[in-house]
Motif scaffolding. Structure first.
Motif, PDB file in Angstrom:
ATOM      1  N   SER A  58       0.830  -1.204   0.000  1.00 13.76           N
ATOM      2  CA  SER A  58       0.000   0.000   0.000  1.00 13.76           C
ATOM      3  C   SER A  58       0.868   1.259   0.000  1.00 13.76           C
ATOM      4  CB  SER A  58      -0.908   0.008   1.235  1.00 13.76           C
ATOM      5  OG  SER A  58      -1.527   1.276   1.381  1.00 13.76           O
ATOM      6  N   ASP A  59       0.780   2.035  -1.079  1.00 14.19           N
ATOM      7  CA  ASP A  59       1.526   3.307  -1.112  1.00 14.19           C
ATOM      8  C   ASP A  59       1.049   4.233   0.002  1.00 14.19           C
ATOM      9  OD1 ASP A  59       3.473   3.257  -3.280  1.00 14.19           O
ATOM     10  OD2 ASP A  59       1.757   3.074  -4.619  1.00 14.19           O
ATOM     11  N   ARG A  60      -0.247   4.227   0.274  1.00 19.13           N
ATOM     12  CA  ARG A  60      -0.799   5.106   1.306  1.00 19.13           C
ATOM     13  C   ARG A  60      -0.148   4.813   2.662  1.00 19.13           C
ATOM     14  NH1 ARG A  60      -4.817   4.191   4.788  1.00 19.13           N
ATOM     15  NH2 ARG A  60      -5.496   2.340   3.670  1.00 19.13           N
ATOM     16  N   ILE A  61      -0.071   3.560   3.054  1.00 22.47           N
ATOM     17  CA  ILE A  61       0.511   3.201   4.343  1.00 22.47           C
ATOM     18  C   ILE A  61       2.030   3.421   4.315  1.00 22.47           C
ATOM     19  CG2 ILE A  61       0.919   1.309   5.980  1.00 22.47           C
ATOM     20  CD1 ILE A  61      -2.003   2.289   5.903  1.00 22.47           C
ATOM     21  N   THR A 107       3.892   5.518   2.577  1.00 19.37           N
ATOM     22  CA  THR A 107       4.266   6.937   2.674  1.00 19.37           C
ATOM     23  C   THR A 107       3.868   7.534   4.024  1.00 19.37           C
ATOM     24  OG1 THR A 107       2.246   7.588   1.507  1.00 19.37           O
ATOM     25  CG2 THR A 107       4.262   7.335   0.180  1.00 19.37           C
ATOM     26  N   ALA A 108       2.784   7.025   4.621  1.00 15.19           N
ATOM     27  CA  ALA A 108       2.357   7.522   5.936  1.00 15.19           C
ATOM     28  C   ALA A 108       3.395   7.228   7.021  1.00 15.19           C
ATOM     29  CB  ALA A 108       1.010   6.912   6.323  1.00 15.19           C
ATOM     30  N   GLY A 110       7.684   4.905  -0.755  1.00 16.59           N
ATOM     31  CA  GLY A 110       6.638   4.157  -1.455  1.00 16.59           C
ATOM     32  C   GLY A 110       6.674   2.717  -0.981  1.00 16.59           C
ATOM     33  N   ASP A 136       4.331   1.164  -8.699  1.00 14.64           N
ATOM     34  CA  ASP A 136       3.114   0.457  -9.107  1.00 14.64           C
ATOM     35  C   ASP A 136       2.937   0.576 -10.614  1.00 14.64           C
ATOM     36  OD1 ASP A 136       0.753  -0.911  -9.125  1.00 14.64           O
ATOM     37  OD2 ASP A 136      -0.440   0.716  -8.258  1.00 14.64           O
TER      38      ASP A 136
END
Length: 140
Positions: free
Chosen positions: A39-42, A44-45, A50, A90
């Motif tokens: 998951s890019d969202r997780i 980067t968070a 990435g 991705d």
């Protein structure tokens, strides 16, 4: 085909593609479904650039290169430090991991191989070392 293992020998680099599909397959095989690997969202968070490959997946690619060079010789010692992540975009290309080696010594039936492991981005072409002081000893 086994490469000649003698002190000073430069072993032909081995390059392996790493895609998001590779990471999904590795996650299934290893049981490591940490979202930083899909998951890019997780990713980067938590401060990563990435999605990154599993460290043990990277080590498995290194072990694969060693096995190909030595025709499956018994690994006696294998170690490295994780210095930079293998970032996997991705897209269909992903990235690649290239493993190079130099035989440092052959003594008492053991060959010690110094390794260089780099990841090359398919989008930028930048290469970056991902393991620090990687080395392996195999029985020859």
């Amino acid at each position: 085909m086994m490469t000649t293992i003698e002190a000073g020998a430069e072993l032909a680099p081995k390059t392996y593609p790493v895609t998001r599909a590779s990471l999904v397959r590795y996650a299934g095989a290893s049981g490591d479904f940490n979202p930083i690997h899909w998951s890019d969202r997780i990713a980067t968070a938590v401060g990563l650039p990435g999605v990154i490959a599993h460290g043990m997946f990277t080590m498995a690619l290194v072990a694969r290169a060693v096995s190909e060079w030595t025709d499956g010789a018994e690994v006696v010692d294998f170690g490295a430090k994780f210095t930079n992540p293998v970032v996997v975009p991705d897209d269909d290309e992903g990235t690649s991991v290239t493993v190079s080696g130099t035989v440092k010594s052959v003594e008492d039936g053991l060959a010690t191989i110094a390794l260089t492991v780099v990841s090359t981005s398919s989008t930028t072409g930048e290469a970056q070392k991902v393991l620090g002081m990687p080395k392996v000893s195999v029985r020859v």
